[in-house]
Design an enzyme around this catalytic site. Structure first.
Site, PDB file in Angstrom:
ATOM      1  N   GLU A 501      21.589  -0.064  12.933  1.00  0.00           N
ATOM      2  CA  GLU A 501      21.305   1.358  13.244  1.00  0.00           C
ATOM      3  C   GLU A 501      20.650   1.536  14.612  1.00  0.00           C
ATOM      4  O   GLU A 501      19.650   2.240  14.740  1.00  0.00           O
ATOM      5  CB  GLU A 501      20.459   1.992  12.127  1.00  0.00           C
ATOM      6  CG  GLU A 501      21.252   2.129  10.829  1.00  0.00           C
ATOM      7  CD  GLU A 501      20.669   3.133   9.861  1.00  0.00           C
ATOM      8  OE1 GLU A 501      19.872   3.977  10.275  1.00  0.00           O
ATOM      9  OE2 GLU A 501      21.038   3.061   8.677  1.00  0.00           O
TER      10      GLU A 501
HETATM   11  C1  LIG Z   1      23.738  -7.086   8.703  1.00  0.00           C
HETATM   12  C2  LIG Z   1      24.375  -6.016   9.502  1.00  0.00           C
HETATM   13  C3  LIG Z   1      24.883  -4.888   8.890  1.00  0.00           C
HETATM   14  C4  LIG Z   1      25.562  -3.915   9.623  1.00  0.00           C
HETATM   15  N1  LIG Z   1      26.168  -2.865   8.975  1.00  0.00           N
HETATM   16  C5  LIG Z   1      27.012  -2.057   9.686  1.00  0.00           C
HETATM   17  C6  LIG Z   1      27.829  -1.091   9.023  1.00  0.00           C
HETATM   18  O1  LIG Z   1      27.757  -0.929   7.802  1.00  0.00           O
HETATM   19  N2  LIG Z   1      28.683  -0.359   9.761  1.00  0.00           N
HETATM   20  C7  LIG Z   1      28.803  -0.506  11.108  1.00  0.00           C
HETATM   21  O2  LIG Z   1      29.618   0.152  11.707  1.00  0.00           O
HETATM   22  N3  LIG Z   1      28.014  -1.391  11.764  1.00  0.00           N
HETATM   23  C8  LIG Z   1      27.142  -2.173  11.102  1.00  0.00           C
HETATM   24  N4  LIG Z   1      26.372  -3.104  11.760  1.00  0.00           N
HETATM   25  C9  LIG Z   1      26.449  -3.175  13.200  1.00  0.00           C
HETATM   26  C10 LIG Z   1      25.159  -2.822  13.900  1.00  0.00           C
HETATM   27  O3  LIG Z   1      24.963  -1.453  13.926  1.00  0.00           O
HETATM   28  C11 LIG Z   1      25.281  -3.447  15.289  1.00  0.00           C
HETATM   29  O4  LIG Z   1      25.047  -4.821  15.090  1.00  0.00           O
HETATM   30  C12 LIG Z   1      24.359  -2.904  16.285  1.00  0.00           C
HETATM   31  O5  LIG Z   1      24.766  -1.623  16.624  1.00  0.00           O
HETATM   32  C13 LIG Z   1      24.247  -3.755  17.549  1.00  0.00           C
HETATM   33  O6  LIG Z   1      25.465  -4.239  18.024  1.00  0.00           O
HETATM   34  P1  LIG Z   1      25.647  -5.797  18.337  1.00  0.00           P
HETATM   35  O7  LIG Z   1      25.135  -6.562  17.186  1.00  0.00           O
HETATM   36  O8  LIG Z   1      27.036  -6.015  18.733  1.00  0.00           O
HETATM   37  O9  LIG Z   1      24.676  -6.060  19.557  1.00  0.00           O
HETATM   38  P2  LIG Z   1      25.022  -5.854  21.105  1.00  0.00           P
HETATM   39  O10 LIG Z   1      25.534  -4.481  21.320  1.00  0.00           O
HETATM   40  O11 LIG Z   1      25.830  -6.976  21.587  1.00  0.00           O
HETATM   41  O12 LIG Z   1      23.580  -5.907  21.755  1.00  0.00           O
HETATM   42  C14 LIG Z   1      22.941  -7.124  22.142  1.00  0.00           C
HETATM   43  C15 LIG Z   1      21.540  -6.779  22.641  1.00  0.00           C
HETATM   44  O13 LIG Z   1      21.622  -5.963  23.815  1.00  0.00           O
HETATM   45  C16 LIG Z   1      20.798  -4.823  23.659  1.00  0.00           C
HETATM   46  N5  LIG Z   1      21.402  -3.699  24.374  1.00  0.00           N
HETATM   47  C17 LIG Z   1      22.674  -3.258  24.329  1.00  0.00           C
HETATM   48  N6  LIG Z   1      22.826  -2.189  25.137  1.00  0.00           N
HETATM   49  C18 LIG Z   1      21.627  -1.942  25.682  1.00  0.00           C
HETATM   50  C19 LIG Z   1      21.128  -0.980  26.608  1.00  0.00           C
HETATM   51  N7  LIG Z   1      21.883  -0.036  27.132  1.00  0.00           N
HETATM   52  N8  LIG Z   1      19.835  -1.035  26.953  1.00  0.00           N
HETATM   53  C20 LIG Z   1      19.021  -2.003  26.425  1.00  0.00           C
HETATM   54  N9  LIG Z   1      19.441  -2.931  25.583  1.00  0.00           N
HETATM   55  C21 LIG Z   1      20.717  -2.906  25.210  1.00  0.00           C
HETATM   56  C22 LIG Z   1      20.735  -4.583  22.168  1.00  0.00           C
HETATM   57  O14 LIG Z   1      19.547  -3.872  21.840  1.00  0.00           O
HETATM   58  C23 LIG Z   1      20.719  -6.003  21.627  1.00  0.00           C
HETATM   59  O15 LIG Z   1      19.414  -6.465  21.646  1.00  0.00           O
HETATM   60  C24 LIG Z   1      25.669  -4.064  11.035  1.00  0.00           C
HETATM   61  C25 LIG Z   1      25.117  -5.178  11.655  1.00  0.00           C
HETATM   62  C26 LIG Z   1      24.479  -6.148  10.926  1.00  0.00           C
HETATM   63  C27 LIG Z   1      23.944  -7.339  11.631  1.00  0.00           C
END
Ligand SMILES: Cc1cc2nc3c(=O)[nH]c(=O)nc-3n(C[C@H](O)[C@H](O)[C@H](O)COP(=O)(O)OP(=O)(O)OC[C@H]3O[C@@H](n4cnc5c(N)ncnc54)[C@H](O)[C@@H]3O)c2cc1C
Length: 816
Positions: A501
């Site tokens: 989220e």
């Molecule tokens: C257990 C679990 C359940 C989930 N459930 C769902 C679900 O039901 N439905 C769904 O659609 N998604 C779901 N997600 C996805 C979740 O919302 C994403 O993992 C999340 O949005 C972050 O994306 P990412 O993991 O690809 O991280 P990335 O986008 O790759 O980010 C990597 C890091 O970079 C940072 N970052 C990225 N952009 C910026 C910025 N502009 N400024 C500063 N920092 C930044 C992030 O904070 C993070 O620390 C789930 C994820 C997990 C792990």
């Protein structure tokens, strides 16, 4: 001297007017009168004359509205239009979604505390309380978290059934569709209690009640869709998931490459208008068991089957699991917290247009739909789960630290452990207040975009801190996994909450201040919106009013920040009683400092501030801690100002003030335009940085509250499952704690006799018998010590396993 007096009189009159935010006219009159009176009385005619000329030269052009508009506001409007960064559609949508509640007051530099304190105390209804005492208690009594996390990697069938039958998945669904229609507070209470037993169960229940098919259908679904899906979702006949994230679109969710092409296809002999969907989603919670998949994709209509537009934008659909070509069922494994989570894929999957949420009219509105609904779920799910876990940790760690003895003392008595206990108590109090405040905001009908980001970030970050402290205080007991370990899984689950989220780094660096500054600021958004007024005359009128309001606001904040900084926030009208008034004054001070810094940072850096994430994050921290401290004060007031809560309140409050000071100091220290930073430092910290973290003495009082039964601890650990059932170690520890405390003086007596070397036995029970025989302790006292020793042994014990028992999975070789 007469010159100085006259100057001082003009300055004081101006300062008082600015402090109290009087109108321009009142300022002009007050300053001129003060100059005249003091100038005449002090016999300083030349100074008085020069000052009056300066004052009139400032006041007259500003008070002659037509002149002011044409000569001052018009050029500034043109400049503003040129430098204001154009908002992307995504940013515009994010800014327009949601409402502004009390956080707006914190950005005003002069919060109206009455607005906060008049809000009704959030309370569960009779029906909601009955649900907590009935089905939630029963569900907690059924949970065996070791079985779930290690043996089954899933909830057992009876738990799934119970959850569905008792409509845990329908908490946000209205009664007319068979749901529970609970308040946000009740929803939060249920999650807190479940999370005190199992992060897996709490996450499973949280997801269908958060942003997903039910929430989206309620707001945007057609009647047919609502009537079909909502009653089934309420009783778990349908299990939903929502798929947005994919390998190439995580935090930047608007960049999803998944597509739906409008096309015609013959289905059962009938030509049907529909979508050809290709998507690759991952991390989707509940996907492996879902019967209906909410899907976000970009919709295209290259053959103009629906209209002129080819790229319709992000669109949301609900795909039944039976949709041919939908690949679903495999699982990810999120850090040993095995709630159902997995990928969802499809290539050229055909679905009729009726799958679109809200029908074809809502095509392309997907991002707005998501953002509008996001804040509500985000305000509840993760903050509640974090709070539930923290409350349980506070109860367990306090009891354990009192029971576990080393060097002849309960470990709670060591100052190092006391420090960790104080953090656990203080941060749990703060987080509980925060989570309660955002739930109350949702119940008032708000869509708390900024508070939900604050709550998501700080509740989960503090949960991470508390999980680490809990592990440290428990030592090896929390490291060795098994049915007896109630802390290890909580610690494993924390990074999940940090990531979902809106991952925390981005939430802090980009969202809290980025949205807060524009949304909550009394002028900025309105000034930006003024740029789109078509009628030039009206536009200038509006902009002029906003501009001078804004300038007055800035001056007032500078004066307020300086005056309250000089007085150490010890004067001025504010809310609260003899105990809390100084707290409200501090919040007044830092609210003015935040408003001042926000204006200066935005004014000087303009659109570049968006990319200065480290500065933006620190100002976001200031807003967050102001919000959390206000939430704590409101909680304290709502609970009838209980004296016994004061150590928690004081610890949490001073911690917030200390963190605010660090954040402001860091922001000013790193502000790139140095002369501006020097001026800001003088206005924000005129007497230097004087906030200090909570004292050791205060920490000792907080730790003491965690290690013995008392009413403040009961309030702090409200909604933790404490029934001492066989599956609930924490509940049984709580039940034993009074005996442990009663045994302490007896144990001291016994220990003294033991040291004197009067017993011959080498084992504890033998020594006890000798002590009883020698009249050192009574029979009842010997029984108490025996009972406590036995009880405590269970709680300090850990599990051991045969290697085969630990081999939960086949090895790759076996599988092959
Ligand atoms: C257990 C679990 C359940 C989930 N459930 C769902 C679900 O039901 N439905 C769904 O659609 N998604 C779901 N997600 C996805 C979740 O919302 C994403 O993992 C999340 O949005 C972050 O994306 P990412 O993991 O690809 O991280 P990335 O986008 O790759 O980010 C990597 C890091 O970079 C940072 N970052 C990225 N952009 C910026 C910025 N502009 N400024 C500063 N920092 C930044 C992030 O904070 C993070 O620390 C789930 C994820 C997990 C792990």
């Amino acid at each position: 001297m007469p010159v100085l007096l006259t100057l001082l009189a003009a300055l004081i009159a101006s300062g008082v007017c600015a402090y109290h935010r009087t109108s321009l006219r009142t300022w002009a009159i007050a300053t001129i009168v003060a100059t005249l009176v003091v100038g005449l009385l002090a016999h300083a005619p030349w100074t008085m004359a020069i000052l009056l000329i300066v004052e009139l030269a400032i006041a007259l052009p500003l008070l002659l509205v037509d002149f002011r508009r044409k000569q001052i506001s018009l050029p500034l409007l043109k400049l503003f239009a040129k430098v204001t960064p154009k908002l992307s559609e995504t940013e515009q949508t994010a800014l327009e979604a949601g409402t502004v509640g009390f956080e707006g007051e914190l950005f005003s530099g002069k919060p109206d505390w009455h607005e906060l304190l008049k809000q009704p105390k959030p309370e569960l209804s009779v029906e909601e309380q009955a649900f907590m005492d009935g089905p939630v208690e029963e569900l907690c009594s059924m949970i065996d978290d070791w079985q779930i996390t290690h043996e089954l990697a899933d909830l057992p069938p009876n738990v799934w059934e119970f959850i569905k039958k008792n409509r845990f998945f329908g908490m946000i669904i209205p009664k007319q569709y068979g749901g529970l229609q609970f308040s946000a507070l009740a929803h939060s209470a249920v999650l807190q209690k479940l999370n005190s037993m199992s992060a897996t169960v709490a996450s499973t229940v949280a997801v269908p009640n958060s942003l997903g098919p039910a929430e989206l259908l309620l707001h945007y679904g057609s009647d047919e869709q609502k009537n079909h899906y909502l009653p089934r979702l309420a009783v778990g006949e349908e299990i939903p998931c929502f798929a947005l994230t994919g390998p190439y679109a995580g935090s930047d969710a608007t960049s999803i490459p998944d597509v739906g092409i409008v096309c015609r296809q013959v289905v059962n002999g009938v030509e049907t208008l529909g979508l050809r969907l290709t998507f690759d989603k991952r991390y989707i919670t509940l996907a492996p068991v879902a019967t209906v998949v909410g899907l976000a994709f970009r919709m295209f209509d290259p053959d103009h089957l629906l209209g002129d537009k080819e790229d319709l934008g992000i669109t949301l659909a609900l795909l039944p699991r039976s949709t041919p070509g939908l690949e679903i069922g495999r699982r990810h494994f999120p850090l040993n917290i095995p709630f159902q989570n997995g990928p969802v894929r499809g290539k050229d999957v055909f679905a009729p247009l009726s799958v679109l949420i809200g029908g074809p009219d809502m095509a392309g509105h997907g991002w707005r739909m998501l953002v509008e609904c996001l804040s509500v779920g985000r305000a509840i799910s993760l903050p509640s789960n974090a709070t539930g876990g923290m409350r349980a940790s506070a109860l367990a760690t306090g009891a354990y630290a009192r029971m576990r003895k080393q060097f002849g003392l309960a470990v709670a008595r060591f100052e190092g452990v006391e420090e960790a206990l104080a953090r656990i108590g203080g941060l749990t109090y703060a987080t509980a207040a925060l989570s309660r405040a955002t739930a109350a905001a949702v119940d008032r009908g708000e869509k708390p975009a900024v508070p939900s980001a604050i709550a998501k970030y700080h509740a989960t970050e503090w949960a991470r801190q508390i999980a680490a402290d809990t592990m440290d205080v428990h030592g090896g007991k929390a490291v060795q996994l098994g049915p007896k370990n109630y802390a290890g899984r909580g610690w494993s689950s924390v990074p999940i909450a940090i990531t979902v989220e809106g991952a925390n780094i981005m939430t802090r660096s980009l969202m809290i201040f980025g949205q807060g500054a524009i949304r909550c600021h009394p002028y900025v958004l309105k000034e930006m919106q003024a740029l789109s007024i078509a009628d030039r005359g009206e536009q200038l009128k509006v902009f002029d009013r906003l501009l001078f309001g804004h300038i007055g606001f800035g001056i007032s904040n500078a004066v307020r920040s300086l005056a309250m900084g000089l007085s150490g926030a010890s004067i001025g009208e504010t809310a609260g009683d003899a105990y809390t008034r100084r707290y409200y004054r501090k919040l007044d001070r830092y609210s003015a400092a935040l408003a001042l810094c926000a204006d200066v940072f935005m004014g000087v850096l303009g659109g570049k501030l968006k990319f200065k994430e480290k500065l933006s994050a620190r100002l976001g921290d200031v807003l967050s801690y102001l919000y959390i401290a206000s939430a704590m004060l409101k909680q304290y007031e709502d609970n009838g100002r209980p004296e016994s809560d004061r150590p928690f309140l004081a610890w949490g409050f001073h911690q917030c003030m200390w963190l605010i000071q660090n954040a402001l100091d860091g922001a000013i220290r790193n502000f790139p335009v140095r002369p501006v930073a020097w001026l800001l430092r003088a206005l924000v910290f005129p007497l230097g940085r004087r906030e200090v973290p909570p004292s050791d003495r205060l920490g000792r009082r907080v730790a003491a509250l965690l290690t013995a039964p008392n009413e403040a601890l009961d309030r702090l650990t409200d909604w933790v499952y404490t029934t001492p059932t066989p599956n609930n170690t924490i509940g049984r520890m709580k039940a034993l704690l009074p005996d442990v405390i009663a045994a302490e003086p007896v144990d001291r007596k016994f220990g003294k006799a033991l040291k004197s070397g009067q017993f011959t036995s080498h084992d504890y029970l033998g020594q006890l018998a000798e002590a009883q025989q020698a009249g050192v302790i009574s029979e009842a006292e010997a029984d108490l010590l025996r009972r406590v020793r036995e009880g405590v042994f269970e709680f300090i014990s850990v599990d051991d396993f045969d290697t085969d028992e630990l081999r939960a999975f086949k090895t790759r070789a076996d599988a092959a």
